[in-house]
Design a protein around this motif. Structure first.
Motif, PDB file in Angstrom:
ATOM      1  N   PRO A 147       0.871  -1.095   0.080  1.00 44.77           N
ATOM      2  CA  PRO A 147      -0.104   0.441  -0.482  1.00 44.77           C
ATOM      3  C   PRO A 147       1.005   1.529  -0.131  1.00 44.77           C
ATOM      4  O   PRO A 147       2.158   1.223   0.644  1.00 44.77           O
ATOM      5  CB  PRO A 147      -0.712  -0.391   1.199  1.00 44.77           C
ATOM      6  N   VAL A 148       0.184   2.336  -0.431  1.00 49.05           N
ATOM      7  CA  VAL A 148       0.498   3.661  -0.658  1.00 49.05           C
ATOM      8  C   VAL A 148      -0.116   4.596   0.306  1.00 49.05           C
ATOM      9  O   VAL A 148      -0.845   4.968  -0.068  1.00 49.05           O
ATOM     10  CB  VAL A 148       1.054   4.469  -2.075  1.00 49.05           C
ATOM     11  N   HIS A 149       0.450   5.656   1.476  1.00 54.07           N
ATOM     12  CA  HIS A 149       0.096   5.842   1.697  1.00 54.07           C
ATOM     13  C   HIS A 149       0.090   7.579   1.421  1.00 54.07           C
ATOM     14  O   HIS A 149       1.260   8.319   1.450  1.00 54.07           O
ATOM     15  CB  HIS A 149       0.638   6.410   2.825  1.00 54.07           C
ATOM     16  N   LEU A 150      -0.581   8.199   0.436  1.00 51.80           N
ATOM     17  CA  LEU A 150      -0.460   9.039  -0.463  1.00 51.80           C
ATOM     18  C   LEU A 150      -1.355  10.862   0.434  1.00 51.80           C
ATOM     19  O   LEU A 150      -2.259  11.130   1.524  1.00 51.80           O
ATOM     20  CB  LEU A 150      -0.907   9.021  -1.635  1.00 51.80           C
ATOM     21  N   PHE A 151      -0.229  11.697   0.569  1.00 55.82           N
ATOM     22  CA  PHE A 151      -0.879  13.256   0.996  1.00 55.82           C
ATOM     23  C   PHE A 151      -1.103  13.915   1.650  1.00 55.82           C
ATOM     24  O   PHE A 151      -0.311  14.491   2.459  1.00 55.82           O
ATOM     25  CB  PHE A 151      -2.473  13.487  -0.165  1.00 55.82           C
ATOM     26  N   HIS A 152      -2.240  13.348   2.871  1.00 58.20           N
ATOM     27  CA  HIS A 152      -2.889  13.711   4.301  1.00 58.20           C
ATOM     28  C   HIS A 152      -3.092  12.586   4.728  1.00 58.20           C
ATOM     29  O   HIS A 152      -3.338  12.205   6.036  1.00 58.20           O
ATOM     30  CB  HIS A 152      -3.468  14.451   3.804  1.00 58.20           C
ATOM     31  N   GLN A 153      -3.479  11.183   4.703  1.00 58.82           N
ATOM     32  CA  GLN A 153      -4.281  10.143   5.046  1.00 58.82           C
ATOM     33  C   GLN A 153      -3.412   8.449   4.717  1.00 58.82           C
ATOM     34  O   GLN A 153      -3.170   8.363   3.557  1.00 58.82           O
ATOM     35  CB  GLN A 153      -5.229  10.134   5.183  1.00 58.82           C
ATOM     36  N   LEU A 154      -3.335   7.592   6.115  1.00 63.18           N
ATOM     37  CA  LEU A 154      -2.830   6.426   6.107  1.00 63.18           C
ATOM     38  C   LEU A 154      -3.943   5.859   4.291  1.00 63.18           C
ATOM     39  O   LEU A 154      -5.356   5.760   4.873  1.00 63.18           O
ATOM     40  CB  LEU A 154      -2.962   5.432   6.878  1.00 63.18           C
TER      41      LEU A 154
END
Length: 397
Positions: A147-154
């Motif tokens: 998984p990738v945690h993008l921008f501002h949240q998990l």
């Protein structure tokens, strides 16, 4: 004009209201300079410029901040991904499930580790991997899920963990953007075999150039990653490689962190929580000003979980109509933006051999067509937030 959100703190009123760069750390860097200068002097006086004592000091400080049992400093977030995949046991030809919407390093790191990326669509609310899409692509060759945690949240770590357990997959996290984000108190990157952090200058904790780290609670993953960053050399006898001492056991990289970058990161780590708080204030200000704006399709949302999670606004991403025209309009008026990401991973030429076609991952492709990031960093001033929002509203008026 009055607003319910009041912006104060570093950078307020310092920049020209006519220009809003997408990123600058001038004011924050100036404030941190005395500590940075002292650290740099220690590097020069000590004569160890790479993989030296300040790197070790930064690794220890980062371990304390994240709660990780082990931190391995390397020269970029991309190298951290490659080394993590290899240290976690990826073998040539094995598959790693990744989202179709991310920076290219998410998937290219799998190829560089001699694996094969397998794409799935994203959850449009979080821009992260849709865990429900994973079972359809699992084969006998599938080894990992990333998984990738993008921008501002998990990403939805609970759903991903359930899928990983059902199919006996190893979870590795592309947590490059996620410093400060936690799930029930556990830092991003520590919910599987390990994770990574990037310290590219624009990141929430940014260096003056490239730097990164592998974080993990698994001693074997840490030990192998530490060897791989130094040409695969083990400097002492290891439990996992009995009888081996100071020999090159695995083909590795030259991916050691520079002490110059550690000098900067050590100083900036002290203000990280304050910087995260400032970003939260700026994000709230943007949301207040842009709510209801014609042409703005989506503002950032924080998805509620059963777990206790916290947003960290590395990027303030909105989705808009006529995105490219808006970007040109803002640029003509001195406002910098960033398009995340103009082309989904499955349509990138470097992954053409995987045989994907347009339309396979509609949520990822929709995000690529409409998403744009607005300036957000601790130096940003209230007048600059106002200017960005007024230009957007004027464009769609």
């Amino acid at each position: 004009m009055e607003h319910a959100v009041t912006l104060t703190g570093p950078g307020a009123g310092q920049a020209s209201p006519e220009a809003v760069p997408f990123f600058t750390q001038a004011a924050g860097f100036a404030a941190a300079w005395p500590k940075i200068e002292a650290n740099l002097n220690a590097v020069v006086d000590g004569g160890k410029y790479s993989h030296g004592p300040l790197v070790a000091e930064f690794e220890a400080a980062l371990a304390e901040y994240t709660g990780a049992e082990h931190v391995v400093g390397v020269n970029s977030g991309t190298d951290a991904l490659v080394l993590l995949l290899r240290a976690a046991g990826l073998r040539p030809g094995e598959e790693v499930v990744v989202p179709a919407f991310s920076f290219v390093a998410t998937a290219s790191s799998v190829m560089l580790a001699r694996g094969r990326p397998v794409f799935v669509d994203i959850d449009p609310a979080t821009y992260a991997m849709d865990a429900a899409a994973v079972p359809a692509v699992v084969t006998e060759r599938t080894r990992m899920i990333m998984p990738v945690h993008l921008f501002h949240q998990l990403a939805d770590l609970a759903a991903i963990a359930e899928v990983a357990e059902r199919y006996a997959l190893t979870v590795v996290e592309d947590s490059a953007e996620a410093i400060g984000m936690r799930w029930d108190g556990k830092h991003a990157g520590l919910h599987g075999a390990g994770g990574v952090l990037s310290f590219f200058p624009t990141k929430t904790l940014g260096a003056l150039g490239d730097a990164g780290a592998v974080i993990t609670d698994d001693p074997r993953v840490a030990e192998v990653a530490a060897a791989l960053r130094h040409h695969g050399r083990f400097g002492r006898t290891l439990d996992h490689f009995p009888g081996i001492s100071n020999e090159t056991v695995l083909p590795g990289l030259n991916s050691k962190m520079d002490d110059v970058q550690a000098a900067v990161l050590l100083a900036k780590l002290a203000t990280l929580d304050a910087d995260i708080g400032r970003r939260a204030v700026l994000a709230a200000a943007y949301t207040e000003r842009l709510t209801g704006c014609p042409g703005v399709r989506r503002l950032p949302t924080v998805v509620k979980r059963e777990a206790d999670t916290n947003p960290v606004f590395y990027v303030y991403l909105i989705e808009v109509e006529r995105r490219d025209e808006l970007v040109a309009h803002l640029a003509a008026n001195g406002v910098g933006t960033e398009t995340y990401y103009p082309v989904p991973l499955h349509r990138q030429p470097c992954f053409a051999e995987l045989g994907h076609r347009a339309g396979e991952f509609p949520n990822a492709e929709a995000a690529c067509a409409h998403a744009v990031a607005l300036p957000i960093y601790p130096d940003l001033a209230e007048s600059q937030v106002d200017r960005v929002c007024e230009l957007i509203k004027g464009f769609y008026a």
